[in-house]
Scaffold this active site. Structure first.
Site, PDB file in Angstrom:
ATOM      1  N   GLU A   1       0.878  -1.082   0.046  1.00  0.00           N
ATOM      2  CA  GLU A   1       0.098   0.089   0.005  1.00  0.00           C
ATOM      3  C   GLU A   1       0.878   1.245  -0.061  1.00  0.00           C
ATOM      4  O   GLU A   1       1.688   1.327   1.066  1.00  0.00           O
ATOM      5  CB  GLU A   1      -1.104   0.075   1.319  1.00  0.00           C
ATOM      6  CG  GLU A   1      -1.879   1.470   1.283  1.00  0.00           C
ATOM      7  CD  GLU A   1      -2.550   1.467   2.421  1.00  0.00           C
ATOM      8  OE1 GLU A   1      -2.444   0.787   3.430  1.00  0.00           O
ATOM      9  OE2 GLU A   1      -3.071   2.662   2.707  1.00  0.00           O
TER      10      GLU A   1
ATOM     11  N   ASP B   1       9.226   4.902  15.736  1.00  0.00           N
ATOM     12  CA  ASP B   1       9.037   6.227  15.781  1.00  0.00           C
ATOM     13  C   ASP B   1       9.719   6.949  16.892  1.00  0.00           C
ATOM     14  O   ASP B   1       9.353   6.508  17.919  1.00  0.00           O
ATOM     15  CB  ASP B   1       7.630   6.741  15.337  1.00  0.00           C
ATOM     16  CG  ASP B   1       7.701   8.287  15.271  1.00  0.00           C
ATOM     17  OD1 ASP B   1       8.540   8.728  14.999  1.00  0.00           O
ATOM     18  OD2 ASP B   1       6.414   8.622  15.158  1.00  0.00           O
TER      19      ASP B   1
ATOM     20  N   ASP C   1       9.986  10.786  18.333  1.00  0.00           N
ATOM     21  CA  ASP C   1       9.727  12.277  18.101  1.00  0.00           C
ATOM     22  C   ASP C   1      10.167  13.020  19.234  1.00  0.00           C
ATOM     23  O   ASP C   1      10.005  12.854  20.387  1.00  0.00           O
ATOM     24  CB  ASP C   1       8.292  12.267  18.028  1.00  0.00           C
ATOM     25  CG  ASP C   1       7.749  13.566  17.139  1.00  0.00           C
ATOM     26  OD1 ASP C   1       8.400  14.490  17.555  1.00  0.00           O
ATOM     27  OD2 ASP C   1       7.111  13.629  16.495  1.00  0.00           O
TER      28      ASP C   1
END
Lengths: 477, 520
Positions: free
Chosen positions: A45, A108, A110
């Site tokens: 995708e 991830d 951050d």
């Protein structure tokens, strides 16, 4: 040098970027994982994100060409990658049993999650001082992913503004289901709310898990944590109360004692030394040899204060949700951050420390490089008596993006090699063996009871079979 | 791999498999059935009479149910647990071996293993049709496996595992010594303990539960598992295997041409996953009127129904989920259609005109009583149906309070019911551990002033709660019932039903005060 990026130029510059700078070839080689033509690629995708956060999800492409054509036509502000599904994602409405089957294991980090400990900047701004949080997080995670889980293909990608993403491309990692992903993420995530889990076990039988030990020594290595503590002012005047109430298990007596000592010392440097004298065995030993006056050794849970202190400040603060869902979308490498104009560049774990956020390749600067690159290539080609005028200019090879593309290609090789079958012929029989990396070939041969051939006889047949480096043929005769 | 197989292909594959399995069974010489502690990898391939099929299946089912009930009162593998459990399965004459030390002759043993294998696979077939059934069976089977595993010596376990396809690599003594510090801090053991424990290497994906808790040493993707944690690994392996196999079985079940013979048998088996009884309300019709509901709600309704009832009284409205869950419950405790209609009309029309009620809601109520549409009276929801189907949104009032309510709100509600702080805490704890049935049973015991565990069974159906509560209130059931006895009672009632089931499957109306019975 670092003027702010004007995001109004985005729509103007993006077409040039996708056309001349986006490394389609390596990018698609990566997502094909050694298959040509690749069904794996076709079931992936893609999500295009246009202006005003319009998401075009469930896009999929049969091959590199159609992907390239579409990307250059739509020129999306952002490009996200999703999972590999059991059907072509573009047909997602046709199938009721549509589900994500594989996907790289991603993490991830951050910097906004560090606002509790970050004193130099807040929210979206990032300076070299706060980049150090990222450096340490990458160092720790990379080590654990490598040593504990044995993952070979790890890529760290600057997210374009204030964090990094990690893409683990090993076949084993890609095949993890949601349960497996959440187990790995929970293993790595020491934070429970605002607390760090440095201890295991009940009141009497406590122990420090290996992960905590590894993270702690990585943080202290080379005085890295120490210098961060001074930069961020964690040991400054008036911090005593805050610091010593972080660790809830600290006994009241010791807390009072430490606060007193802390306030009596004039500089952060001396305070750090004091903490080490209390809690670091090596430091105590050295002091003992030098005949210094040592404080009483902390007992029971008090022993772990320094570990808690260090890890609470610098242990990677992961966004666990990103890692646990197989179908979670994540920003692709080489995507432009629409606000900063920065390219999401792949870094190796070692590069992260040297990486300067302000010098990251930026969309407007790249586009500005193009004329000089073109003329340079043009000259060369004229010198070489150009063979056909239609050749596409691969500007990234000559731009400031080049070294990041190289990082990326290295990762792609590792990821692909982890996933290929080594075709190995002995006489008539052929054995397919799924291998981790090239270096394992010898182990496998050994296990099969075959003499390991000399290095020269182990050769990739890439050029012959046109299957990239995915097949290694061994001729035992 | 994703191409749809047509049914003919699949059927022929089933046949090929069947022949292959038979061959395997015929060729294996002395050990026809894998012995103790197998991972149920190869299904049995011999022929078996229908009578025996029934007998073996029921035996295993009852063993598992006894296990489930005992687990409510005691900790798995406690001495008390073992005593009560053994007592119970002895009562109905289970031939299954739970513990290797039991004295049995060779032939008895061989027979027991055979029954073990066959029973396991029959239940897999019987329970593969709904998610809740699969989950129930897998949990019980794993507990049985765990119990057996923990009662065995290391040597026996390892010998058994060697016969399976589960790959384990032992960590050599020298490697263990080399890694001794890391193994100690990885598993939370002292160095001395590490030195006398055997460790096993498995791929980390097999040891996810341990990894999640950071309770195992990991190196290069291999988890180094100490013997005492091995059971966790093997159980999760068995869980995956069973779940996958049952999903496949479900797909293939329709292809078997067994509509008349096996399928009804399998169906009747899996009906017993909860307390077994289907509550339709036929038997108690007209026992309850709408005027009695307020009183009954405060004494005998489980928390979920109490909540819906209060919500109906205060909001004068119920959303679809609440109407179904509550309406069917009321029907099953004996509220007649007319009464139900009047109850709803009285409440709803406080907020809407009566013709709107007739147009939009009346049909629905008649439908539940089998007077409209396909004209089938529906059964009241069991707990697992309430928990697994259609979770409530914020504006709904249906669902299971132990499953669908925030802990703080649950605690408030429990306090309102007059429970002490201790009791509230216990129940909230249970609900946070996903033991909703236990939480509900405790609630029953607390509100009926019974000892903990005196109920002797888990609440798995709101109507069962209601019935038991009525029994207690009318004095037909002692509040201090001895745990073992109450179990025997329920086991006996089940055995009578089982025997009846195989002879005549017709439905008989039952008395509300009668023992637990099962309808087909």
């Amino acid at each position: 040098m670092s003027t702010a990026y004007e995001s109004v130029r985005l729509d103007h510059d993006l077409p040039t970027y996708y056309k001349s700078f986006f490394p389609f070839k390596s990018f698609c080689k990566w997502l094909s994982y050694g298959q040509v033509p690749s069904e794996y690629f076709a079931r992936r995708e893609f999500a295009f994100i246009l202006a005003d956060d319009v998401h075009l999800r469930y896009k999929s492409f049969n091959d590199v060409l159609s992907f390239e054509k579409e990307l250059c036509k739509v020129n999306p502000h952002k490009l996200d990658l999703g999972a590999v599904y059991n059907h072509f994602p573009r047909d997602h409405r046709k199938h009721s049993d549509m589900q994500a089957v594989e996907r790289e294991l991603v993490f991830d980090i951050d910097l906004t999650d560090y606002d509790a400990v970050r004193t130099c900047c807040t929210e979206a701004t990032v300076c070299p001082k706060c980049w150090k949080f990222v450096v340490l997080a990458v160092k720790i995670l990379d080590k654990v992913l490598r040593e504990d889980f044995g993952f070979k293909a790890r890529m760290w990608v600057f997210s374009g503004r204030r964090g990094v993403h990690c893409w683990v491309g090993d076949a084993k990692a890609r095949k993890l289901n949601n349960l497996g992903r959440s187990a790995v993420a929970e293993y790595l995530n020491l934070f429970i709310g605002n607390k760090v889990e440095v201890l295991k076990g009940r009141t009497k039988m406590t122990w420090v898990p290996n992960l905590v030990q590894t993270a702690y020594s990585s943080a202290l290595e080379g005085g890295f944590f120490e210098s961060m503590a001074y930069e961020q002012g964690w040991l400054n005047d008036g911090r005593a109360e805050i610091i010593f109430s972080l660790y809830k298990e600290l006994s009241a007596d010791l807390r009072t004692e430490l606060i007193e000592k802390f306030n009596a010392l004039p500089t952060p440097q001396l305070r750090w030394k004091m903490l080490k004298m209390y809690f670091e065995e090596d430091e105590r030993k050295r002091a003992r040899q030098e005949g210094l006056n040592l404080p009483l050794e902390p007992q029971n849970r008090d022993k772990y204060f320094l570990k808690y202190f260090v890890l609470w400040h610098v242990y990677p603060r992961l966004d666990v949700n990103v890692s646990t869902g197989t179908n979670h979308l994540l920003k692709s490498p080489f995507c432009i951050h629409p606000k900063t104009g920065c390219v999401a560049v792949p870094l190796s774990a070692d590069d992260v420390a040297q990486f300067d956020v302000t010098k990251c390749p930026r969309l407007d600067r790249l586009v500005a490089e193009l004329p000089s690159i073109n003329s340079e290539i043009g000259e060369k080609e004229e010198g070489d008596q150009k063979e056909n005028g239609q050749r596409k200019v691969l500007a990234y090879r000559h731009s400031s993006l080049a070294k990041y593309v190289e990082n990326f290609e290295k990762y792609v090789e590792l990821a692909i090699f982890g996933s290929v079958a080594i075709v190995y012929t002995v006489g008539r029989s052929i054995n397919h063996v799924d291998l981790g990396t090239v270096s394992w070939v010898e182990d496998v041969l050994d296990a099969l009871g075959v003499d390991v051939p000399q290095a020269g006889r182990l050769r990739p047949l890439a050029s012959v079979l046109r299957l990239s480096s995915s097949i290694v043929s061994l001729d035992s005769n | 791999m994703f191409a749809p197989e047509d049914s003919r292909q699949r059927r022929s594959k089933i046949n090929v498999d069947r022949i292959r399995i038979k061959e395997v069974a015929a060729n294996s010489s002395s050990v026809d059935y894998p012995a103790y502690l197998q991972l149920y990898e190869i299904p049995p391939g011999n022929d078996i009479t229908l009578a025996e099929f029934d007998e073996i299946a029921v035996e295993r089912l009852r063993t598992l149910k006894a296990l489930e009930n005992c687990k409510d009162g005691y900790k798995l593998n406690d001495d008390d647990f073992k005593k009560v459990f053994r007592e119970q399965i002895r009562k109905f004459g289970s031939k299954l071996i739970v513990n290797c030390q039991e004295k049995k002759t060779e032939t008895e043993r061989a027979d027991a293993w055979r029954r073990d294998t066959i029973g396991h696979f029959i239940l897999r077939l019987a329970f593969c049709r709904t998610v809740e059934n699969v989950k129930w069976l897998v949990n019980q089977e794993l507990d049985l496996f765990k119990l057996r595993f923990m009662n065995e010596s290391e040597e026996v376990v390892l010998r058994a595992l060697r016969n399976t396809q589960f790959e384990l690599e032992k960590v050599s003594d020298s490697e263990r010594e080399h890694l001794v510090n890391k193994l100690a801090s990885g598993s939370g053991m002292s160095l001395d303990v590490v030195r006398i424990t055997s460790f096993w290497k498995v791929g980390f994906t097999e040891a996810l539960d341990l990894i999640r808790k950071r309770q195992v040493y990991l190196q290069e993707g291999m988890a180094y598992v100490p013997y005492e944690d091995l059971v966790v690994i093997i159980c999760s392996h068995l869980r995956t295997q069973m779940t996958q196999a049952m999903a496949r079985a479900y797909k293939n079940l329709g292809m078997l041409e067994e509509e008349n013979r096996l399928l009804p048998r399998l169906k009747s088996l899996s009906n017993n996953a909860y307390d077994g009884k289907q509550y339709t309300g036929n038997e108690n019709e007209n026992l309850v009127t709408r005027k009695m509901l307020d009183k009954l709600a405060s004494t005998s309704f489980p928390l979920c129904m109490k909540h819906i009832h209060t919500s109906l009284r205060s909001n004068h409205h119920l959303k679809y989920g609440g109407r179904r869950q509550y309406g069917l419950f009321l029907k099953a405790i004996g509220l007649s259609l007319d009464e139900a209609m009047m109850l709803m009309r009285e409440e709803f029309t406080k907020k809407m005109p009566s013709d709107k009620f007739d147009k939009e809601y009346a049909y629905n109520i008649r439908y539940m009583y089998g007077k409209e549409g396909r004209r089938v009276a529906q059964n009241a929801f069991s707990c697992s149906a309430i928990i697994l189907r259609n979770p409530p949104s914020t504006v709904d009032c249906h669902g299971c309070p132990y499953r669908h309510t925030e802990p703080q709100i649950l605690a408030q509600r429990l306090q309102k019911e007059g429970l002490t702080r201790d009791q509230v805490e216990k129940i909230v704890n249970l609900s946070s551990q996903h033991s909703y049935d236990k939480a509900c049973s405790r609630f029953f015991e607390y509100t009926h002033k019974m000892e903990e565990g005196a109920l002797g069974q888990l609440i798995t159906h709101p109507n069962f709660y209601f019935e038991e509560s009525q029994k207690v209130l009318t004095g037909k059931r002692a509040t201090t019932a001895d745990f073992v006895e109450s179990h025997v009672a329920s086991a006996e009632s089940q055995s009578s039903l089982m025997s009846r089931k195989s002879s005549c499957p017709s439905r008989e109306p039952t008395d509300i005060d009668g023992d637990m019975e099962l309808d087909d």
